[in-house]
Design a protein around this motif. Structure first.
Motif, short mmCIF file in Angstrom:
data_model
loop_
_atom_site.label_atom_id
_atom_site.label_comp_id
_atom_site.label_asym_id
_atom_site.label_seq_id
_atom_site.Cartn_x
_atom_site.Cartn_y
_atom_site.Cartn_z
N THR A 257 -10.18 -6.17 -15.19
CA THR A 257 -11.22 -5.39 -15.83
C THR A 257 -10.72 -3.96 -16.03
OG1 THR A 257 -12.18 -4.76 -13.70
CG2 THR A 257 -13.00 -6.77 -14.70
N TRP A 258 -11.45 -3.18 -16.81
CA TRP A 258 -10.98 -1.83 -17.13
C TRP A 258 -10.81 -0.99 -15.87
CZ3 TRP A 258 -13.41 2.75 -16.04
CH2 TRP A 258 -14.75 2.68 -15.62
N ASP A 259 -11.76 -1.11 -14.92
CA ASP A 259 -11.66 -0.31 -13.71
C ASP A 259 -10.55 -0.79 -12.79
OD1 ASP A 259 -13.31 -2.55 -13.49
OD2 ASP A 259 -14.37 -1.75 -11.76
N GLU A 260 -10.31 -2.10 -12.79
CA GLU A 260 -9.19 -2.63 -12.01
C GLU A 260 -7.86 -2.14 -12.58
OE1 GLU A 260 -11.14 -6.88 -10.50
OE2 GLU A 260 -9.96 -6.80 -12.34
N ARG A 261 -7.80 -2.03 -13.90
CA ARG A 261 -6.57 -1.55 -14.53
C ARG A 261 -6.37 -0.05 -14.28
NH1 ARG A 261 -7.17 -3.18 -20.42
NH2 ARG A 261 -9.30 -3.73 -19.84
N VAL A 262 -7.45 0.72 -14.25
CA VAL A 262 -7.33 2.13 -13.88
C VAL A 262 -6.74 2.24 -12.47
CG1 VAL A 262 -8.62 4.21 -13.28
CG2 VAL A 262 -9.18 2.98 -15.36
N ALA A 263 -7.29 1.46 -11.54
CA ALA A 263 -6.80 1.49 -10.17
C ALA A 263 -5.33 1.06 -10.08
CB ALA A 263 -7.66 0.60 -9.28
N ALA A 264 -4.94 0.07 -10.90
CA ALA A 264 -3.56 -0.41 -10.88
C ALA A 264 -2.60 0.64 -11.42
CB ALA A 264 -3.44 -1.70 -11.69
N VAL A 265 -2.99 1.31 -12.51
CA VAL A 265 -2.13 2.36 -13.08
C VAL A 265 -1.98 3.50 -12.09
CG1 VAL A 265 -1.96 4.11 -14.89
CG2 VAL A 265 -2.61 1.77 -15.48
N LEU A 266 -3.08 3.92 -11.48
CA LEU A 266 -3.01 5.00 -10.50
C LEU A 266 -2.23 4.57 -9.26
CD1 LEU A 266 -6.66 6.37 -10.78
CD2 LEU A 266 -4.57 7.48 -11.59
N GLY A 267 -2.34 3.29 -8.90
CA GLY A 267 -1.55 2.78 -7.77
C GLY A 267 -0.06 2.84 -8.07
N SER A 268 0.31 2.51 -9.31
CA SER A 268 1.71 2.60 -9.70
C SER A 268 2.18 4.05 -9.70
CB SER A 268 1.90 1.98 -11.09
OG SER A 268 3.24 2.08 -11.52
N TYR A 269 1.32 4.95 -10.15
CA TYR A 269 1.63 6.39 -10.10
C TYR A 269 1.87 6.83 -8.67
CZ TYR A 269 0.56 11.43 -10.22
OH TYR A 269 0.60 12.79 -10.04
N ALA A 270 1.01 6.38 -7.76
CA ALA A 270 1.18 6.73 -6.34
C ALA A 270 2.51 6.20 -5.80
CB ALA A 270 0.02 6.18 -5.52
N GLU A 271 2.88 4.98 -6.19
CA GLU A 271 4.15 4.41 -5.72
C GLU A 271 5.34 5.26 -6.15
OE1 GLU A 271 4.29 0.44 -7.15
OE2 GLU A 271 2.67 -0.29 -5.86
N VAL A 272 5.28 5.80 -7.35
CA VAL A 272 6.36 6.68 -7.82
C VAL A 272 6.42 7.92 -6.95
CG1 VAL A 272 7.15 8.14 -9.72
CG2 VAL A 272 6.32 5.82 -10.19
N LEU A 273 5.27 8.49 -6.62
CA LEU A 273 5.25 9.69 -5.77
C LEU A 273 5.80 9.40 -4.39
CD1 LEU A 273 1.79 11.26 -6.69
CD2 LEU A 273 4.02 11.74 -7.69
N PHE A 274 5.46 8.24 -3.83
CA PHE A 274 5.96 7.86 -2.51
C PHE A 274 7.47 7.59 -2.54
CE2 PHE A 274 1.50 6.61 -1.42
CZ PHE A 274 1.37 7.42 -0.29
N ARG A 275 7.95 7.13 -3.69
CA ARG A 275 9.35 6.69 -3.79
C ARG A 275 10.33 7.85 -3.69
NH1 ARG A 275 9.39 3.81 -8.90
NH2 ARG A 275 8.02 2.41 -7.73
N TYR A 276 9.90 9.03 -4.14
CA TYR A 276 10.81 10.17 -4.19
C TYR A 276 10.28 11.30 -3.31
CZ TYR A 276 12.47 7.54 -8.19
OH TYR A 276 12.95 6.54 -9.00
N PRO A 277 10.91 11.54 -2.16
CA PRO A 277 10.44 12.57 -1.23
C PRO A 277 10.30 13.93 -1.92
CG PRO A 277 12.16 11.24 -0.21
CD PRO A 277 12.10 10.83 -1.65
N GLY A 278 9.17 14.56 -1.69
CA GLY A 278 8.93 15.88 -2.24
C GLY A 278 8.26 15.88 -3.59
#
Length: 226
Positions: A82-103
């Motif tokens: 659903t649209w809200d599930e996809r928002v959460a998934a995109v933001l989750g992927s964004y968070a993973e990128v932030l976690f992947r690179y220290p700082g």
């Protein structure tokens, strides 16, 4: 007459470009972390003087913003649900990128990227909010709120929230007296429950509900008091 041989032992250096500087900076981030990305370090990598870099990048903050935008290219923008599930998934992927690179999360709190990957991320989120029939003005402000929340959460966990920190907090909460802190004692387990992913997903759902329901310019009661 014999032509003199060149004494130069290496080929000419390629010309400096903004794209080339950012590419080298991204390579340093992937290998060693954002904290190692300085003008001096990049000058060494590019075999030039630090002053030469400022022709293409005004300062370290602008450089970090450019690096952030480049790494945002790793965010997965196409998801299912659903649209809200996809928002959460995109933001989750964004968070993973932030976690992947220290700082990177700490830098993202103050950086203002404006490159194509940031624009693609923003466009995707706005389109999803439109699909969910969120009014345009609320969607425009809401995207900023959503990205801020995810960025701050990632920065918080990278810097301070180790398993030992959570364990210490849990012990302190469980040790309080129900007489002096009745609500804290009653909700102690809930306060420290859930893993970071679960808590972030919940916060996104809360924000989406609030964004959809809250006008950016609420009507004020202009009636005179009796």
């Amino acid at each position: 007459m014999t032509t003199p041989r060149s004494r130069r032992e290496r080929p000419a250096k390629p010309a400096l470009t903004r794209a080339g500087i950012v590419a080298v900076a991204v390579g340093v981030v992937r290998a060693e972390g954002l904290h190692r990305v300085t003008m001096r370090r990049l000058a060494q990598e590019l075999d030039t003087g630090a002053a030469s870099l400022y022709v293409y990048v005004r300062n370290t903050a602008e450089l970090h913003a450019a690096v952030l935008d480049e790494l945002l290219g790793e965010v997965v923008l196409t998801t299912e649900g659903t649209w809200d599930e996809r928002v959460a998934a995109v933001l989750g992927s964004y968070a993973e990128v932030l976690f992947r690179y220290p700082g990177l999360a700490q830098s993202a709190l103050v950086a203002r990227p404006s490159g194509r990957h940031y624009l693609d991320l923003t466009e995707t989120l706005l389109a999803l909010l439109a699909e969910g029939e969120v009014p345009d003005g609320q969607a425009a402000w809401g995207v900023d709120l959503l990205l801020q929340r995810v960025t701050a959460t990632a920065a918080e966990h990278v810097v301070a929230q180790s398993e030992e920190d959570w364990a210490a907090l849990g012990s302190a909460v469980r040790a309080v007296s129900p007489e002096t802190h009745p609500r804290l004692a009653a909700l102690g387990d809930d306060l420290t429950s859930g893993d970071p992913g679960e808590r972030m997903a919940w916060s996104v759902r809360v924000l989406l509900s609030g964004i959809a329901a809250t006008p950016t310019h609420p009507q004020t009661n202009l009636q005179e008091k009796p």
